[in-house]
Design an enzyme around this catalytic site. Structure first.
Site, PDB file in Angstrom:
ATOM      1  N   HIS A  38      -5.400   4.687  -7.292  1.00  0.00           N
ATOM      2  CA  HIS A  38      -3.991   5.001  -7.532  1.00  0.00           C
ATOM      3  C   HIS A  38      -3.748   6.499  -7.647  1.00  0.00           C
ATOM      4  CE1 HIS A  38      -1.593   1.279  -8.743  1.00  0.00           C
ATOM      5  NE2 HIS A  38      -2.718   0.810  -8.225  1.00  0.00           N
ATOM      6  N   GLU A 107       0.846   0.488  -1.745  1.00  0.00           N
ATOM      7  CA  GLU A 107       2.101   0.411  -2.497  1.00  0.00           C
ATOM      8  C   GLU A 107       2.818   1.754  -2.414  1.00  0.00           C
ATOM      9  OE1 GLU A 107      -0.824   0.118  -4.602  1.00  0.00           O
ATOM     10  OE2 GLU A 107      -1.100  -2.036  -4.288  1.00  0.00           O
ATOM     11  N   ASN A 110       2.020   4.766  -4.806  1.00  0.00           N
ATOM     12  CA  ASN A 110       0.924   5.716  -4.583  1.00  0.00           C
ATOM     13  C   ASN A 110       1.050   6.497  -3.289  1.00  0.00           C
ATOM     14  OD1 ASN A 110      -0.643   4.775  -6.932  1.00  0.00           O
ATOM     15  ND2 ASN A 110      -0.775   2.876  -5.755  1.00  0.00           N
TER      16      ASN A 110
END
Length: 328
Positions: A38, A107, A110
Protein backbone atom coordinates in the site's frame (compact mmCIF):
# COMPACT_ATOMS: atom_id res chain seq x y z
CA UNK A 1 -3.25 -30.24 4.25
CA UNK A 2 -4.41 -26.65 4.77
CA UNK A 3 -1.62 -24.14 5.38
CA UNK A 4 -2.10 -21.14 7.63
CA UNK A 5 -0.40 -17.79 7.20
CA UNK A 6 0.21 -14.51 8.98
CA UNK A 7 -0.43 -11.13 7.37
CA UNK A 8 2.22 -8.43 7.50
CA UNK A 9 -0.30 -5.61 7.22
CA UNK A 10 1.65 -2.57 6.16
CA UNK A 11 -1.35 -0.29 6.80
CA UNK A 12 -1.20 -0.80 10.56
CA UNK A 13 2.50 -1.16 11.47
CA UNK A 14 5.84 0.46 10.70
CA UNK A 15 8.67 -1.32 8.85
CA UNK A 16 10.80 -2.37 11.82
CA UNK A 17 7.81 -3.70 13.69
CA UNK A 18 6.70 -5.69 10.62
CA UNK A 19 10.06 -7.43 10.42
CA UNK A 20 9.89 -8.22 14.13
CA UNK A 21 6.38 -9.63 13.75
CA UNK A 22 7.54 -11.73 10.80
CA UNK A 23 10.20 -13.37 12.96
CA UNK A 24 7.73 -13.98 15.78
CA UNK A 25 5.13 -15.41 13.39
CA UNK A 26 7.64 -17.91 12.03
CA UNK A 27 8.55 -18.95 15.57
CA UNK A 28 4.86 -19.30 16.43
CA UNK A 29 4.50 -21.87 13.65
CA UNK A 30 2.82 -20.09 10.75
CA UNK A 31 3.45 -21.75 7.39
CA UNK A 32 3.67 -18.58 5.28
CA UNK A 33 3.47 -14.80 5.50
CA UNK A 34 1.76 -12.39 3.14
CA UNK A 35 2.40 -8.67 2.84
CA UNK A 36 0.04 -5.99 1.64
CA UNK A 37 1.52 -3.41 -0.77
CA UNK A 38 0.00 0.00 0.00
CA UNK A 39 0.82 3.67 -0.39
CA UNK A 40 -2.02 4.65 1.97
CA UNK A 41 -3.68 2.98 4.94
CA UNK A 42 -7.40 2.33 4.54
CA UNK A 43 -8.22 4.58 7.49
CA UNK A 44 -6.11 7.28 9.13
CA UNK A 45 -6.44 5.48 12.46
CA UNK A 46 -4.32 2.63 11.06
CA UNK A 47 -1.52 5.12 10.59
CA UNK A 48 1.11 3.39 8.41
CA UNK A 49 2.12 2.53 4.86
CA UNK A 50 5.83 1.60 4.52
CA UNK A 51 7.22 0.28 1.23
CA UNK A 52 6.34 -3.41 1.17
CA UNK A 53 9.27 -4.54 -0.99
CA UNK A 54 11.89 -3.12 1.37
CA UNK A 55 10.11 -4.82 4.27
CA UNK A 56 9.95 -8.14 2.42
CA UNK A 57 13.65 -7.97 1.58
CA UNK A 58 14.43 -7.60 5.28
CA UNK A 59 11.94 -10.34 6.18
CA UNK A 60 13.55 -12.68 3.64
CA UNK A 61 16.85 -12.42 5.51
CA UNK A 62 15.33 -12.41 8.98
CA UNK A 63 13.34 -15.62 8.46
CA UNK A 64 14.35 -19.10 7.36
CA UNK A 65 11.31 -21.27 6.77
CA UNK A 66 8.09 -19.38 6.02
CA UNK A 67 6.98 -18.79 2.46
CA UNK A 68 6.46 -15.15 1.46
CA UNK A 69 3.80 -13.55 -0.76
CA UNK A 70 2.86 -10.11 -1.94
CA UNK A 71 -0.85 -9.90 -1.23
CA UNK A 72 -1.17 -8.15 -3.57
CA UNK A 73 0.94 -5.96 -5.83
CA UNK A 74 -0.63 -3.98 -8.67
CA UNK A 75 1.83 -4.02 -11.61
CA UNK A 76 0.07 -1.49 -13.85
CA UNK A 77 0.20 2.10 -12.58
CA UNK A 78 2.32 2.82 -9.50
CA UNK A 79 4.77 0.19 -10.77
CA UNK A 80 5.65 -0.65 -14.36
CA UNK A 81 5.51 -4.44 -14.93
CA UNK A 82 9.19 -4.52 -15.94
CA UNK A 83 10.12 -3.14 -12.51
CA UNK A 84 7.84 -5.64 -10.76
CA UNK A 85 9.56 -8.47 -12.62
CA UNK A 86 12.99 -7.22 -11.51
CA UNK A 87 12.13 -6.85 -7.85
CA UNK A 88 10.26 -10.16 -7.74
CA UNK A 89 13.28 -11.98 -9.17
CA UNK A 90 15.58 -10.24 -6.69
CA UNK A 91 13.33 -11.05 -3.74
CA UNK A 92 13.17 -14.69 -4.78
CA UNK A 93 16.98 -14.84 -4.62
CA UNK A 94 17.00 -13.20 -1.18
CA UNK A 95 14.29 -15.59 0.02
CA UNK A 96 16.05 -18.71 -1.31
CA UNK A 97 13.02 -19.73 -3.35
CA UNK A 98 10.32 -19.00 -0.76
CA UNK A 99 8.59 -16.14 -2.60
CA UNK A 100 5.38 -16.07 -4.64
CA UNK A 101 4.39 -12.96 -6.57
CA UNK A 102 0.78 -12.12 -5.75
CA UNK A 103 -0.77 -9.71 -8.27
CA UNK A 104 -4.05 -7.85 -8.57
CA UNK A 105 -5.73 -5.02 -10.45
CA UNK A 106 -5.23 -2.59 -7.58
CA UNK A 107 -7.15 0.08 -5.69
CA UNK A 108 -7.48 3.78 -6.44
CA UNK A 109 -6.38 4.43 -2.85
CA UNK A 110 -2.81 3.42 -3.71
CA UNK A 111 -2.49 3.96 -7.45
CA UNK A 112 -3.81 7.54 -7.73
CA UNK A 113 -0.60 8.93 -6.21
CA UNK A 114 1.20 8.87 -9.59
CA UNK A 115 -1.40 11.23 -11.06
CA UNK A 116 -2.98 8.88 -13.60
CA UNK A 117 -6.73 8.60 -14.18
CA UNK A 118 -8.25 5.59 -12.42
CA UNK A 119 -9.42 3.14 -15.11
CA UNK A 120 -12.66 1.17 -15.25
CA UNK A 121 -12.58 -2.40 -13.96
CA UNK A 122 -12.58 -3.79 -17.53
CA UNK A 123 -9.56 -1.69 -18.45
CA UNK A 124 -7.80 -2.53 -15.18
CA UNK A 125 -8.15 -6.22 -15.92
CA UNK A 126 -6.85 -5.76 -19.46
CA UNK A 127 -3.86 -3.85 -18.10
CA UNK A 128 -3.17 -6.59 -15.55
CA UNK A 129 -3.35 -9.26 -18.24
CA UNK A 130 -0.75 -7.46 -20.36
CA UNK A 131 1.42 -6.80 -17.31
CA UNK A 132 1.48 -10.51 -16.41
CA UNK A 133 2.46 -11.38 -19.96
CA UNK A 134 5.39 -8.95 -19.77
CA UNK A 135 6.50 -10.26 -16.38
CA UNK A 136 6.40 -13.83 -17.70
CA UNK A 137 8.55 -12.85 -20.67
CA UNK A 138 11.13 -11.17 -18.46
CA UNK A 139 11.27 -14.16 -16.11
CA UNK A 140 12.74 -16.14 -19.02
CA UNK A 141 15.94 -14.10 -18.80
CA UNK A 142 15.75 -13.25 -22.49
CA UNK A 143 15.91 -9.75 -23.97
CA UNK A 144 12.38 -8.38 -24.16
CA UNK A 145 10.96 -5.74 -26.49
CA UNK A 146 7.25 -5.12 -26.09
CA UNK A 147 4.82 -2.63 -27.55
CA UNK A 148 1.32 -3.39 -26.36
CA UNK A 149 -1.92 -1.55 -25.82
CA UNK A 150 -0.90 -0.26 -22.39
CA UNK A 151 2.84 -0.80 -21.91
CA UNK A 152 6.13 -0.58 -23.73
CA UNK A 153 9.34 -2.39 -22.82
CA UNK A 154 12.54 -1.32 -24.56
CA UNK A 155 15.32 -3.94 -24.68
CA UNK A 156 14.86 -5.12 -21.08
CA UNK A 157 16.48 -8.15 -19.52
CA UNK A 158 16.71 -9.50 -15.99
CA UNK A 159 20.36 -10.09 -15.18
CA UNK A 160 19.84 -11.74 -11.79
CA UNK A 161 17.47 -14.67 -12.06
CA UNK A 162 16.65 -17.01 -9.15
CA UNK A 163 17.28 -20.74 -9.39
CA UNK A 164 13.69 -21.34 -8.32
CA UNK A 165 11.34 -19.61 -10.78
CA UNK A 166 8.90 -17.10 -9.32
CA UNK A 167 5.33 -18.39 -9.26
CA UNK A 168 2.50 -15.96 -9.91
CA UNK A 169 -0.74 -15.91 -7.93
CA UNK A 170 -3.51 -13.61 -9.15
CA UNK A 171 -6.43 -12.12 -7.24
CA UNK A 172 -9.85 -12.65 -8.82
CA UNK A 173 -13.42 -11.97 -7.73
CA UNK A 174 -15.74 -13.11 -10.49
CA UNK A 175 -16.32 -15.18 -13.61
CA UNK A 176 -14.72 -12.75 -16.05
CA UNK A 177 -11.51 -12.39 -14.04
CA UNK A 178 -11.29 -16.19 -13.71
CA UNK A 179 -11.52 -16.57 -17.49
CA UNK A 180 -8.78 -14.01 -18.04
CA UNK A 181 -6.29 -14.94 -15.34
CA UNK A 182 -6.57 -18.69 -14.71
CA UNK A 183 -4.60 -19.48 -17.91
CA UNK A 184 -1.90 -16.90 -17.01
CA UNK A 185 -1.38 -17.72 -13.34
CA UNK A 186 0.00 -20.53 -11.22
CA UNK A 187 -2.23 -19.92 -8.21
CA UNK A 188 -5.48 -18.25 -7.18
CA UNK A 189 -5.97 -15.48 -4.63
CA UNK A 190 -9.42 -14.60 -3.30
CA UNK A 191 -10.63 -12.89 -0.13
CA UNK A 192 -14.05 -14.50 0.15
CA UNK A 193 -14.73 -18.24 0.70
CA UNK A 194 -16.51 -18.66 -2.64
CA UNK A 195 -16.63 -22.34 -3.58
CA UNK A 196 -18.01 -21.59 -7.05
CA UNK A 197 -15.10 -19.28 -7.78
CA UNK A 198 -12.59 -21.96 -6.80
CA UNK A 199 -14.35 -24.56 -8.91
CA UNK A 200 -14.48 -22.22 -11.92
CA UNK A 201 -10.74 -21.55 -11.60
CA UNK A 202 -9.89 -25.25 -11.65
CA UNK A 203 -12.27 -25.87 -14.56
CA UNK A 204 -10.79 -23.01 -16.56
CA UNK A 205 -7.27 -24.32 -16.08
CA UNK A 206 -8.22 -27.88 -17.01
CA UNK A 207 -10.03 -26.61 -20.06
CA UNK A 208 -6.85 -24.96 -21.32
CA UNK A 209 -4.72 -28.04 -20.64
CA UNK A 210 -2.85 -26.66 -17.63
CA UNK A 211 -1.65 -29.13 -15.03
CA UNK A 212 0.18 -29.01 -11.73
CA UNK A 213 -0.70 -28.20 -8.15
CA UNK A 214 -2.76 -25.04 -7.76
CA UNK A 215 -2.82 -23.22 -4.48
CA UNK A 216 -5.93 -21.28 -3.51
CA UNK A 217 -4.88 -18.55 -1.10
CA UNK A 218 -7.42 -16.71 1.03
CA UNK A 219 -7.30 -14.13 3.78
CA UNK A 220 -9.56 -13.40 6.76
CA UNK A 221 -9.46 -10.62 9.37
CA UNK A 222 -9.69 -11.55 13.04
CA UNK A 223 -9.42 -9.41 16.15
CA UNK A 224 -8.19 -11.54 19.02
CA UNK A 225 -7.97 -9.93 22.45
CA UNK A 226 -8.33 -11.08 26.05
CA UNK A 227 -11.35 -8.76 26.30
CA UNK A 228 -14.10 -8.95 23.67
CA UNK A 229 -15.29 -5.36 24.05
CA UNK A 230 -11.74 -4.11 23.50
CA UNK A 231 -11.46 -6.28 20.39
CA UNK A 232 -14.77 -5.04 18.96
CA UNK A 233 -13.80 -1.40 19.55
CA UNK A 234 -10.42 -1.91 17.88
CA UNK A 235 -11.92 -3.72 14.89
CA UNK A 236 -14.47 -0.93 14.43
CA UNK A 237 -11.82 1.77 14.70
CA UNK A 238 -9.36 0.23 12.26
CA UNK A 239 -11.22 -2.26 10.07
CA UNK A 240 -14.72 -0.94 9.40
CA UNK A 241 -13.51 -0.09 5.85
CA UNK A 242 -13.98 -3.81 5.17
CA UNK A 243 -17.78 -3.40 5.26
CA UNK A 244 -17.95 -1.65 1.90
CA UNK A 245 -16.97 -4.65 -0.20
CA UNK A 246 -14.42 -4.64 -2.99
CA UNK A 247 -16.62 -2.87 -5.53
CA UNK A 248 -16.41 0.15 -3.23
CA UNK A 249 -12.93 -0.43 -1.83
CA UNK A 250 -11.30 -0.44 -5.26
CA UNK A 251 -12.58 3.00 -6.22
CA UNK A 252 -12.30 5.33 -3.21
CA UNK A 253 -9.13 7.46 -3.45
CA UNK A 254 -8.43 8.65 0.13
CA UNK A 255 -8.63 7.69 3.79
CA UNK A 256 -11.14 10.54 4.20
CA UNK A 257 -13.32 8.84 1.60
CA UNK A 258 -13.24 5.56 3.50
CA UNK A 259 -13.97 7.35 6.75
CA UNK A 260 -17.01 9.02 5.22
CA UNK A 261 -18.23 5.88 3.49
CA UNK A 262 -18.16 3.91 6.76
CA UNK A 263 -19.38 6.57 9.19
CA UNK A 264 -22.63 4.71 9.83
CA UNK A 265 -21.04 1.28 10.32
CA UNK A 266 -21.60 0.29 13.93
CA UNK A 267 -19.28 -1.74 16.18
CA UNK A 268 -21.83 -4.55 16.24
CA UNK A 269 -21.87 -4.58 12.43
CA UNK A 270 -18.13 -5.14 12.37
CA UNK A 271 -18.35 -7.82 15.06
CA UNK A 272 -20.84 -9.74 12.91
CA UNK A 273 -18.29 -10.11 10.09
CA UNK A 274 -15.01 -10.28 12.04
CA UNK A 275 -14.51 -12.74 14.93
CA UNK A 276 -13.58 -10.60 17.93
CA UNK A 277 -12.35 -11.50 21.40
CA UNK A 278 -10.64 -14.42 23.15
CA UNK A 279 -12.79 -17.27 21.76
CA UNK A 280 -10.42 -19.28 19.57
CA UNK A 281 -13.17 -21.69 18.55
CA UNK A 282 -15.14 -18.79 17.05
CA UNK A 283 -12.09 -17.91 14.95
CA UNK A 284 -11.75 -21.52 13.82
CA UNK A 285 -15.43 -21.56 12.80
CA UNK A 286 -14.94 -18.44 10.68
CA UNK A 287 -11.77 -19.76 9.02
CA UNK A 288 -13.36 -23.14 8.32
CA UNK A 289 -15.49 -21.59 5.58
CA UNK A 290 -12.30 -21.24 3.54
CA UNK A 291 -11.04 -24.80 3.62
CA UNK A 292 -14.59 -26.04 3.11
CA UNK A 293 -14.68 -23.91 -0.06
CA UNK A 294 -11.49 -25.53 -1.35
CA UNK A 295 -8.84 -23.08 -0.18
CA UNK A 296 -5.42 -24.64 0.39
CA UNK A 297 -3.94 -21.63 2.22
CA UNK A 298 -5.53 -19.10 4.58
CA UNK A 299 -3.74 -16.01 5.90
CA UNK A 300 -4.97 -14.43 9.12
CA UNK A 301 -5.05 -10.66 9.60
CA UNK A 302 -4.82 -9.79 13.28
CA UNK A 303 -6.42 -6.35 13.47
CA UNK A 304 -4.48 -3.61 15.22
CA UNK A 305 -0.76 -2.94 15.11
CA UNK A 306 -0.58 -2.55 18.87
CA UNK A 307 -2.08 -6.02 19.38
CA UNK A 308 0.44 -8.06 17.39
CA UNK A 309 2.98 -8.87 20.10
CA UNK A 310 0.40 -10.21 22.53
CA UNK A 311 -1.42 -12.14 19.80
CA UNK A 312 1.78 -13.79 18.59
CA UNK A 313 3.01 -14.55 22.09
CA UNK A 314 -0.22 -15.77 23.66
CA UNK A 315 -2.81 -16.77 21.07
CA UNK A 316 -1.09 -17.74 17.81
CA UNK A 317 0.28 -21.11 18.93
CA UNK A 318 -2.94 -22.46 20.48
CA UNK A 319 -4.96 -21.06 17.57
CA UNK A 320 -2.78 -22.80 14.99
CA UNK A 321 -3.17 -26.10 16.87
CA UNK A 322 -6.96 -25.75 16.79
CA UNK A 323 -6.99 -24.73 13.12
CA UNK A 324 -4.83 -27.65 12.02
CA UNK A 325 -6.81 -30.11 14.07
CA UNK A 326 -10.11 -28.89 12.62
CA UNK A 327 -8.90 -28.61 9.02
CA UNK A 328 -6.87 -31.80 8.71
Amino acid sequence: MTRFGYTLMTEQSGPKDLVRYAISAERAGFDFEVSSDHYFPWLSSQGHAPYAWSVLGAVAHATERVELFTYVTCPTMRYHPAIVAQKAATLQILADGRFTLGLGSGENLNEHVVGERWPTVTRRQAMLKEAIQIIRELFTGELVDWKGEYFEVDSARLWDLPETPVSIATAVSGERSVEIFAPLSDHLIAVEPNKDLVHAWHEQRRGTGLTGDVRVVGQIPICWDRDRDTAVARAHDQFRWFAGGWSVNADLPTTAGFDGATQFVRPEDVAESIPCGPDLDAIVDAVSEYWEAGFTDVALVQVGGESQDLFLEEAAGPLLEKLRSAAN
